[in-house]
Design a protein around this motif. Structure first.
Motif, PDB file in Angstrom:
ATOM      1  N   VAL A 208      -3.522   1.964   8.105  1.00 14.30           N
ATOM      2  CA  VAL A 208      -4.361   1.895   6.808  1.00 14.30           C
ATOM      3  C   VAL A 208      -5.791   1.506   7.136  1.00 14.30           C
ATOM      4  O   VAL A 208      -6.703   2.194   6.561  1.00 14.30           O
ATOM      5  CB  VAL A 208      -3.692   0.998   5.759  1.00 14.30           C
TER       6      VAL A 208
ATOM      7  N   GLY B 202      -5.312   7.807  10.537  1.00 14.92           N
ATOM      8  CA  GLY B 202      -4.180   6.848  10.014  1.00 14.92           C
ATOM      9  C   GLY B 202      -2.715   7.218  10.212  1.00 14.92           C
ATOM     10  O   GLY B 202      -2.151   6.461  10.919  1.00 14.92           O
TER      11      GLY B 202
ATOM     12  N   GLY C 240       2.104   1.071   9.653  1.00 16.97           N
ATOM     13  CA  GLY C 240       1.224   1.383   8.823  1.00 16.97           C
ATOM     14  C   GLY C 240      -0.123   0.078   8.611  1.00 16.97           C
ATOM     15  O   GLY C 240      -1.135   0.533   8.306  1.00 16.97           O
TER      16      GLY C 240
ATOM     17  N   VAL D 227       0.857  -1.307   0.138  1.00 17.58           N
ATOM     18  CA  VAL D 227       0.116  -0.129  -0.010  1.00 17.58           C
ATOM     19  C   VAL D 227       0.741   1.305  -0.034  1.00 17.58           C
ATOM     20  O   VAL D 227       0.413   2.280  -0.683  1.00 17.58           O
ATOM     21  CB  VAL D 227      -0.885  -0.010   1.279  1.00 17.58           C
TER      22      VAL D 227
ATOM     23  N   GLY E 207       1.292   5.077   3.157  1.00 20.95           N
ATOM     24  CA  GLY E 207       0.185   4.437   3.005  1.00 20.95           C
ATOM     25  C   GLY E 207      -0.849   4.906   3.912  1.00 20.95           C
ATOM     26  O   GLY E 207      -1.830   4.650   3.422  1.00 20.95           O
ATOM     27  N   SER E 208      -0.484   4.996   5.179  1.00 22.81           N
ATOM     28  CA  SER E 208      -1.654   5.272   5.989  1.00 22.81           C
ATOM     29  C   SER E 208      -2.372   6.591   5.781  1.00 22.81           C
ATOM     30  O   SER E 208      -3.504   6.740   6.174  1.00 22.81           O
ATOM     31  CB  SER E 208      -1.079   5.113   7.569  1.00 22.81           C
TER      32      SER E 208
ATOM     33  N   SER F 191       5.143   3.070   5.560  1.00 25.25           N
ATOM     34  CA  SER F 191       3.928   3.298   6.635  1.00 25.25           C
ATOM     35  C   SER F 191       3.336   4.740   6.665  1.00 25.25           C
ATOM     36  O   SER F 191       1.968   4.591   6.544  1.00 25.25           O
ATOM     37  CB  SER F 191       4.655   2.928   8.011  1.00 25.25           C
TER      38      SER F 191
ATOM     39  N   PHE G 248      -3.316   6.194   0.895  1.00 27.06           N
ATOM     40  CA  PHE G 248      -3.853   5.100   0.324  1.00 27.06           C
ATOM     41  C   PHE G 248      -5.398   4.927   0.367  1.00 27.06           C
ATOM     42  O   PHE G 248      -6.342   5.128  -0.611  1.00 27.06           O
ATOM     43  CB  PHE G 248      -3.192   3.790   0.642  1.00 27.06           C
ATOM     44  N   PRO G 249      -5.886   5.167   1.808  1.00 23.64           N
ATOM     45  CA  PRO G 249      -7.438   4.986   1.804  1.00 23.64           C
ATOM     46  C   PRO G 249      -8.091   6.204   1.119  1.00 23.64           C
ATOM     47  O   PRO G 249      -9.188   6.201   0.489  1.00 23.64           O
ATOM     48  CB  PRO G 249      -7.698   5.068   3.504  1.00 23.64           C
TER      49      PRO G 249
ATOM     50  N   THR H 133      -0.093   5.618  12.858  1.00 22.43           N
ATOM     51  CA  THR H 133       1.320   5.021  12.557  1.00 22.43           C
ATOM     52  C   THR H 133       2.420   5.798  13.436  1.00 22.43           C
ATOM     53  O   THR H 133       3.480   5.151  13.820  1.00 22.43           O
ATOM     54  CB  THR H 133       1.309   5.430  10.960  1.00 22.43           C
TER      55      THR H 133
END
Length: 681
Positions: free
Chosen positions: A640, A604, A636, A381, A576-577, A573, A580-581, A608
């Protein structure tokens, strides 16, 4: 923008000539070495000639056009954008750190290979084509448009700067590592030599200069990575295809591991390290009295040595140890806890290279498996969310070129990643067979050379004058850089590897610097502070921010933080956190709205960072505070899912986005339709 076949043919011709010229350059240096050219001169030539190549491309690519500076005019063909993305992606962590991690972790290190390559599947399926159709310049641009305004843009900007800065520090650290070893200068001076190379590539031409420089850097780094391992493969197996034959050498390593792990001398040394760990535990328990006892003991020892006219070197070492003794009980506790952890680590037998999820008990094996899966998830991610990678897909002529570009990126990255396991196996065979068991008084020169840089440590704990495996400590980052010397290859191969490591670090550093400076100048200054700024003003701000960020990152790197691979994993990490969402839901779920995205990114990112600070010793944390025993590099894995859940929950509890935002989602997601135009926001 339409494809330009003539432009692509011209690029292929230019870079074909460049590749042949570089190969000829290496051959000439090899001939020069055979005729007596000094190693120091070879190292200098490799370093400064390659930096001069990058600088020349940077100067020739200078531009004052905003679109050229931010996205290379959106005319980079898929093949060359794939090469540039691969160079941008394969940082010092991939080139310098990946084989070293596989060397020490064996099977467990494959989480990096599978996670990073799998991440590009997510890029191709979920993000790259949609972001390219959206257009604009940066990832915060998309967040600002999709989630209605500057709040989401600023949160995205902060996350982009944080993730990219952590990643950037790791690259500049790698630059300092290479230059300090192969130009024989202090580490801090090496940092700023490399920094000059980074700035000259990105300062004048922005993304345009960085793109064409990264293509040139990819050529050098992949040649530098493949040449030594191909030579080693031929030397050890008689077949110059390392990816296909390293399994036979791995079988020999497994047999050698059986010998070493059961050898009485090795077990005795590990027992001595266990005893050292117990001594440190006793000292920690007896603080503060134990600190005063230690100080008195060292003073008495120093006085005795002076009375006995001990060798000056021994007296100097004792004096230095006395000066370095912690001054307060708090400092002593921290220092002795670190020393105890190191002793415990060296007391444990190293994991067998081919063993999956090693552990003395079922619980330890389960923990190893969980960490493997968590790391793989985070790297996937994170790959799909790092701004400096996603920005590259803004530079292609269209959506189809963006898709093809991801495919080429994966191919060019695959060439290195499929070779890294072979690199680790061959290096381990050389160390286990030709170094372990040697007389410490006559160790090879590379041990002292890399020891001065701080990447090799040897301690004759049992005093027998023979190097045991447990007495040898190699830093993860030394394996690739030192393997040519370990295997006794010509020094020109070492210089080539150094040039490749430098190319990998410089290429990623260029992309990261540009990401940070563009975010600050475009998303903060132009979009928030001064929307009426002229193009010239925006470029001036971008270049000034680039200089400031570069100097600050070099200053942080000079403190020699944790190893390169951990720092890069931490950036994944964070990226991504935070991203990505919000990116995935922003593209595939119309109901996602501004409050949800902002809350999700903050939640997120916060969890992290909190987990890393809570568990990593560099920040004063400890693994005793870990959740489910997950390592801090995989923080992460908590951020995430929390980001996804928060965006969904908050979006459903608040008003849906307006119709024009939902129309933007349709525009970004679906193929071009005749007469379709981008919704006006």
């Amino acid at each position: 923008m339409r494809r330009n076949p003539g432009f692509a043919r011209q690029l292929r011709r230019y870079y074909g000539i460049y590749t042949l010229g570089f190969a000829l350059f290496v051959v000439l240096l090899a001939i020069g070495e055979s005729l007596g050219l000094s190693q120091q001169l070879i190292g200098h030539v490799f370093l400064f000639v390659t930096i001069a190549i990058y600088a020349t491309i940077g100067v020739l690519s200078r531009t004052s056009d905003v679109t050229e500076y931010y996205v290379a005019g959106r005319r980079v063909p898929a093949l060359f954008n794939g090469m540039a993305t691969a160079a941008d992606w394969m940082s010092a962590a991939s080139f310098i750190g990946l084989a070293g991690t596989l060397y020490f972790s064996g099977f467990e290190g494959l989480a990096f290979v599978t996670g990073w390559t799998g991440g590009f599947v997510l890029v191709a399926l979920l993000l790259a084509p949609y972001l390219r159709k959206f257009g604009q310049y940066t990832i915060p641009d998309f967040l600002g448009a999709r989630y209605q305004g500057n709040v989401a843009r600023l949160v995205g900007l902060a996350a982009a700067v944080l993730a990219s800065f952590v990643y950037l520090v790791a690259q500049i650290y790698g630059v300092g590592l290479v230059t300090s070893r192969f130009v024989s200068v202090e580490f801090e001076i090496g940092l700023f030599i490399g920094l000059a190379g980074i700035l000259v590539c990105s300062f004048l031409g922005g993304m345009r200069a960085v793109t064409w420089t990264q293509v040139a850097q990819y050529v050098i780094l992949i040649i530098a990575y493949l040449v030594p391992v191909v030579i080693l493969s031929y030397k050890l197996t008689g077949i110059p295809i390392p990816q296909a034959v390293y399994g036979t050498v791995l079988q020999q390593i497994s047999a050698r591991e059986d010998e070493l792990l059961e050898a009485p001398t090795e077990r005795a040394v590990r027992d001595l390290y266990s005893a050292r760990a117990r001594d440190y535990a006793d000292k920690i328990a007896a603080l503060p009295a134990s600190l005063e006892d230690e100080r008195r003991r060292m003073i008495d020892e120093l006085n005795r040595m002076r009375l006995d006219s001990a060798p000056a070197r021994d007296i100097a070492l004792t004096e230095r140890a006395l000066r370095d003794l912690p001054r307060t009980p708090a400092e002593a506790r921290e220092a002795w806890q670190r020393a105890r952890a190191e002793a415990l680590e060296r007391a444990r037998p190293p994991p067998r290279h081919a063993e999956a999820h090693p552990g003395a008990t079922a619980s330890e094996s389960a923990t190893a498996r969980n960490n493997f899966l968590a790391l793989m998830f985070v790297l996937m991610v994170g790959t799909a969310a790092l701004p400096h990678i996603l920005m590259r897909y803004y530079t292609t002529p269209g959506v189809m070129e963006a898709r093809r570009s991801v495919l080429w990126s994966l191919f060019f990255i695959f060439l290195l990643y499929v070779t890294a396991p072979a690199y680790a196996v061959f290096a381990k065979w050389e160390v286990y067979n030709n170094l372990v068991g040697s007389n410490i008084a006559i160790l090879p020169d590379w041990v002292a050379s890399w020891g001065r840089v701080g990447l090799v440590r040897i301690e004759d704990l049992n005093g027998d004058g023979i190097l045991q495996l447990a007495e040898l400590r190699l830093n993860t980052d030394v394996i690739v850089l030192a393997t040519p010397e370990i295997a006794g290859l010509p020094y020109v191969v070492s210089g080539l590897v150094a040039a490749g490591g430098l190319a990998a670090a410089l290429s990623t550093a260029d992309g990261l610097l540009l990401t940070i400076s563009n975010a600050l100048s475009h998303d903060l200054y132009y979009k928030v502070i001064n929307p009426k700024a002229s193009a010239h003003r925006r470029l001036v701000i971008s270049k000034s921010q680039l200089l400031v960020v570069a100097v600050v990152a070099a200053w942080v790197a000079s403190m020699r933080p944790d190893n390169i691979l951990f720092m890069v994993g931490l950036a994944f990490s964070i990226g991504g956190s935070a991203f990505f969402p919000a990116l995935v839901l922003g593209i595939f779920w119309k109901r996602a709205n501004r409050p949800g995205a902002v809350a999700g990114m903050l939640a997120g990112l916060a969890v992290t960072v909190f987990y890393v600070v809570r568990t990593h010793p560099f920040f004063g944390g400890a693994m005793a505070n870990a959740w489910f025993e997950i390592n801090p590099i995989s923080a992460g894995v908590f951020g995430v899912p929390l980001g996804f859940a928060t965006i969904v929950a908050v979006s459903l509890l608040t008003k849906p986005p307006p119709q024009e935002i939902q129309d933007l989602v349709d525009y970004v997601r679906y193929p071009d339709i005749p007469g379709q135009s981008r919704p006006h926001l």
